[in-house]
Design a protein around this motif. Structure first.
Motif, PDB file in Angstrom:
ATOM      1  N   ARG A 261     -15.901  15.059  -8.154  1.00 15.14           N
ATOM      2  CA  ARG A 261     -15.839  14.633  -6.779  1.00 15.14           C
ATOM      3  C   ARG A 261     -17.049  15.219  -5.944  1.00 15.14           C
ATOM      4  O   ARG A 261     -17.264  16.455  -6.143  1.00 15.14           O
ATOM      5  N   PHE A 262     -17.621  14.324  -5.179  1.00 14.46           N
ATOM      6  CA  PHE A 262     -18.586  14.544  -4.469  1.00 14.46           C
ATOM      7  C   PHE A 262     -18.178  15.004  -3.023  1.00 14.46           C
ATOM      8  O   PHE A 262     -17.281  14.587  -2.406  1.00 14.46           O
ATOM      9  N   GLY A 263     -19.040  15.833  -2.246  1.00 13.07           N
ATOM     10  CA  GLY A 263     -18.721  16.121  -0.987  1.00 13.07           C
ATOM     11  C   GLY A 263     -17.750  17.226  -0.907  1.00 13.07           C
ATOM     12  O   GLY A 263     -17.228  17.726   0.428  1.00 13.07           O
ATOM     13  N   TRP A 264     -17.360  18.019  -1.961  1.00  9.70           N
ATOM     14  CA  TRP A 264     -16.242  19.050  -2.008  1.00  9.70           C
ATOM     15  C   TRP A 264     -16.818  20.258  -2.083  1.00  9.70           C
ATOM     16  O   TRP A 264     -17.635  20.457  -3.173  1.00  9.70           O
ATOM     17  N   ARG A 265     -17.056  21.233  -1.205  1.00 12.21           N
ATOM     18  CA  ARG A 265     -17.575  22.562  -1.212  1.00 12.21           C
ATOM     19  C   ARG A 265     -16.367  23.332  -1.518  1.00 12.21           C
ATOM     20  O   ARG A 265     -15.650  23.807  -0.742  1.00 12.21           O
ATOM     21  N   VAL A 266     -16.672  24.441  -2.612  1.00 11.33           N
ATOM     22  CA  VAL A 266     -15.449  25.359  -2.963  1.00 11.33           C
ATOM     23  C   VAL A 266     -15.700  26.639  -1.944  1.00 11.33           C
ATOM     24  O   VAL A 266     -16.828  27.078  -1.608  1.00 11.33           O
ATOM     25  N   HIS A 283     -13.623  19.216   1.919  1.00 11.30           N
ATOM     26  CA  HIS A 283     -14.456  18.166   2.123  1.00 11.30           C
ATOM     27  C   HIS A 283     -15.352  18.253   3.181  1.00 11.30           C
ATOM     28  O   HIS A 283     -14.919  18.614   4.276  1.00 11.30           O
ATOM     29  N   GLU A 284     -16.445  17.319   3.231  1.00 13.56           N
ATOM     30  CA  GLU A 284     -17.068  17.215   4.440  1.00 13.56           C
ATOM     31  C   GLU A 284     -16.730  16.658   5.637  1.00 13.56           C
ATOM     32  O   GLU A 284     -17.176  16.751   6.660  1.00 13.56           O
ATOM     33  N   ASN A 285     -15.241  16.001   5.390  1.00 11.11           N
ATOM     34  CA  ASN A 285     -14.671  15.234   6.235  1.00 11.11           C
ATOM     35  C   ASN A 285     -13.659  16.187   6.870  1.00 11.11           C
ATOM     36  O   ASN A 285     -12.981  15.700   7.772  1.00 11.11           O
ATOM     37  N   GLY A 286     -13.540  17.284   6.509  1.00 10.56           N
ATOM     38  CA  GLY A 286     -12.443  18.374   6.940  1.00 10.56           C
ATOM     39  C   GLY A 286     -11.181  18.357   6.254  1.00 10.56           C
ATOM     40  O   GLY A 286     -10.333  19.519   6.402  1.00 10.56           O
ATOM     41  N   GLU A 287     -10.997  17.720   5.099  1.00 12.14           N
ATOM     42  CA  GLU A 287      -9.780  17.727   4.386  1.00 12.14           C
ATOM     43  C   GLU A 287      -9.966  19.012   3.363  1.00 12.14           C
ATOM     44  O   GLU A 287     -11.184  19.478   3.124  1.00 12.14           O
ATOM     45  N   THR A 288      -8.926  19.693   2.789  1.00  9.92           N
ATOM     46  CA  THR A 288      -8.876  20.559   1.741  1.00  9.92           C
ATOM     47  C   THR A 288      -7.920  20.287   0.757  1.00  9.92           C
ATOM     48  O   THR A 288      -6.995  19.469   0.988  1.00  9.92           O
ATOM     49  N   LEU A 289      -8.266  21.035  -0.224  1.00 17.68           N
ATOM     50  CA  LEU A 289      -7.299  20.765  -1.517  1.00 17.68           C
ATOM     51  C   LEU A 289      -7.341  22.120  -2.243  1.00 17.68           C
ATOM     52  O   LEU A 289      -8.158  23.120  -2.055  1.00 17.68           O
ATOM     53  N   GLU A 290      -6.186  22.263  -2.908  1.00 15.59           N
ATOM     54  CA  GLU A 290      -6.131  23.473  -3.832  1.00 15.59           C
ATOM     55  C   GLU A 290      -5.774  22.967  -5.215  1.00 15.59           C
ATOM     56  O   GLU A 290      -4.892  22.333  -5.583  1.00 15.59           O
ATOM     57  N   LEU A 291      -6.718  23.324  -6.047  1.00 16.29           N
ATOM     58  CA  LEU A 291      -6.487  22.999  -7.736  1.00 16.29           C
ATOM     59  C   LEU A 291      -6.222  24.120  -8.583  1.00 16.29           C
ATOM     60  O   LEU A 291      -6.893  25.119  -8.628  1.00 16.29           O
TER      61      LEU A 291
END
Length: 519
Positions: A261-266, A283-291
């Motif tokens: 997945r590109f554009g995702w900064r930890v 994500h560079e678009n402001g979205e966040t996720l937790e894995l």
């Protein structure tokens, strides 16, 4: 049942090696989070108007059979029949790739190797050789000082070797150290050699000394046949630069069930007791996720990894990690119609292009550290075969005067430096671009002395694996980074929590491709 998830932070050589090894095994599912829009890290290839740039220069050679076989399986060498390359007496036969791979352009080229030093407006062999060219360039007075200072160093050895200056003076004497090592090394790192740990020398300059140079000179006549096939003359190189290999690796990872997945900064790593529970990314678009992850393999800078720990790392660990030093990097690409004639350049080209892969610029009156001639890495890196595509490398600090110069000003500055040292005329510059790379080189001074405390705490998280150059804050080559990734995967699959083998990579290794400059 879903396969256990392994989150891999970063799609550079270490991260992609780990991902491909995991999908090949099939028991776990790798998910790679990459902050940029490209793969390869500093081993990527940057394209500008059809011209390709290799950031830092990457010769594909390793003393590890596993690494060499791994590379050749991804990109078969495009050789007619067999070509033999060797390094420090270890020989490898390189066979031609299959016809389909050649037709697709997915091949390794066998390239001529030449690196030299530019100093006193003259070319010196690199590594320094005891030969007629060196003796003529240095002159009798300087040679006498070098000989006397080396004799002094033998008689009065500096012990213990605490600093890089101690390390170098012991092996070369003070005069040769000042002539060929001090100024260049301080240009690279931005601090005096007396403030850099001797560990850097032990890792990058192992086995190089005046005695070894003399032995090499004495052997040359007797072993000409061996010298002809040494790594000094040949290495492997992807036709379109190192990024071509890592793009193919990424394709295979995705094809075999992994995900990138590109554009995702930890930005965070949640941990509980002695285990990592989850990775938080933005994500560079402001979205966040937790894995949630069974294991985490990290190639991100240790400074950033520790800063994102949730809950926070112990105060002393956090303070040391925050102060870890790095050196940043700028490559200025210049497209020129011709270079200036130099009788020592050994050029047979009508545009006077030197035959070097790269040239170490030792001159103290310019800030350029190294010059790449991309045409000599691969002709396909250059859109127009009649042009010369140069890479001027600057070592700097993020936020300093070089880093903050506007691109147009940096291009003028770089062209002016090459003109100053007699390599080009500015009027022959046709085009150019500027590439800035932060945290390129983890440094061995300042807070690094306390790094073992950071390592101890991070290694205490059983399912967190640090690999690669920035992931371990260790000045590894590409092949060493790959080996740490391979070992991490093997330990994960074996259920082991022991990480000592990863940290042992490149400690006692005899192979060090470059002894002078970062890659």
């Amino acid at each position: 049942m879903d396969k256990p998830l392994v989150v891999i932070i970063g799609a550079g050589p270490a991260g992609l090696t780990a991902a491909l090894e995991l999908v090949r095994d099939g028991r776990m599912r790798p998910l790679v989070l990459e902050a940029s829009r490209d793969v390869g890290g500093i081993s990527r290839t940057v394209e500008y108007k059809g011209n390709r740039m290799d950031i830092g220069g990457h010769r594909f050679f390793s003393k590890s059979d596993w690494v060499m076989d791994w590379w050749r399986e991804i990109l078969p060498p495009a050789a007619d029949g067999e070509v033999e390359i060797a390094y420090q007496g270890k020989r490898r036969k390189v066979s031609a790739g299959d016809t389909a791979a050649r037709a697709d352009g997915l091949v390794m080229l066998v390239r001529n190797r030449l690196s030299r030093i530019y100093f006193l407006r003259k070319y010196f062999d690199y590594p320094i050789k005891i030969n007629g060219n060196t003796l003529r360039n240095l002159g009798l007075v300087r040679l006498a000082r070098i000989g006397l200072s080396y004799a002094w160093a033998l008689a009065f050895r500096r012990t213990p070797e605490r600093t890089l200056e101690d390390f170098l003076v012991n092996r070369f004497g003070a005069e040769l150290y000042r002539t060929f090592f001090r100024d260049y090394t301080e240009k690279v790192w931005g601090v005096p050699c007396a403030q850099i740990s001797a560990e850097w020398g032990a890792q990058r300059i192992k086995g190089l000394s005046v005695v070894e140079a003399i032995r090499h000179a004495l052997r040359k006549g007797r072993q000409h046949r061996e010298t002809r096939t040494s790594l000094i003359e040949h290495f492997l190189y992807p036709r379109l630069g190192p990024g071509q290999l890592w793009q193919e690796v990424a394709r295979r990872v995705a094809e075999q069930g992994g995900e990138i997945r590109f554009g995702w900064r930890v930005v965070g790593v949640r941990h509980d007791s002695n285990r990592v529970a989850a990775v938080v990314a933005a994500h560079e678009n402001g979205e966040t996720l937790e894995l949630a992850a069974e294991h985490v393999i990290s190639t991100m800078p240790v400074k950033d990894l520790v800063a994102g720990m949730q809950p926070a790392a112990p105060a002393d660990v956090a303070a040391i990690a925050a102060a870890l030093p790095y050196r940043d990097f700028i490559t200025v690409g210049l497209l020129v119609s011709r270079m200036k004639t130099n009788h020592q350049a050994r050029s047979v080209n009508p545009n006077h292009m030197p035959p070097d892969n790269w040239i170490y610029v030792q001159e103290p009156d310019v800030r350029i550290g190294r010059l790449q001639v991309f045409n000599n890495w691969s002709p396909d890196l250059v859109a127009d075969a009649d042009r010369i595509w140069l890479g001027l490398e600057y070592f700097c600090q993020e936020g300093d005067d070089l880093w903050c110069r506007p691109d147009a000003e940096m291009l003028r500055f770089a062209a002016g430096e090459l003109e100053k040292i007699g390599m080009i005329d500015s009027v022959d510059v046709l085009d150019g671009t500027v590439i800035r790379v932060p945290k390129t080189y983890p440094a061995y001074f300042g807070a690094y002395e306390q790094f073992p405390r950071v390592r101890q705490w991070l290694d205490g998280l059983d399912n967190l694996w640090l690999v690669g150059r920035n992931g371990m804050h260790r000045y590894n080559n590409q092949d060493h980074s790959m080996l740490t990734a391979r070992l991490a995967v093997e330990h994960i699959l074996a259920g082991s929590r022991d990480k000592a083998a990863l940290w042992a990579v490149n400690i006692d290794d005899e192979y060090h491709e470059e002894a002078k400059a970062p890659r």
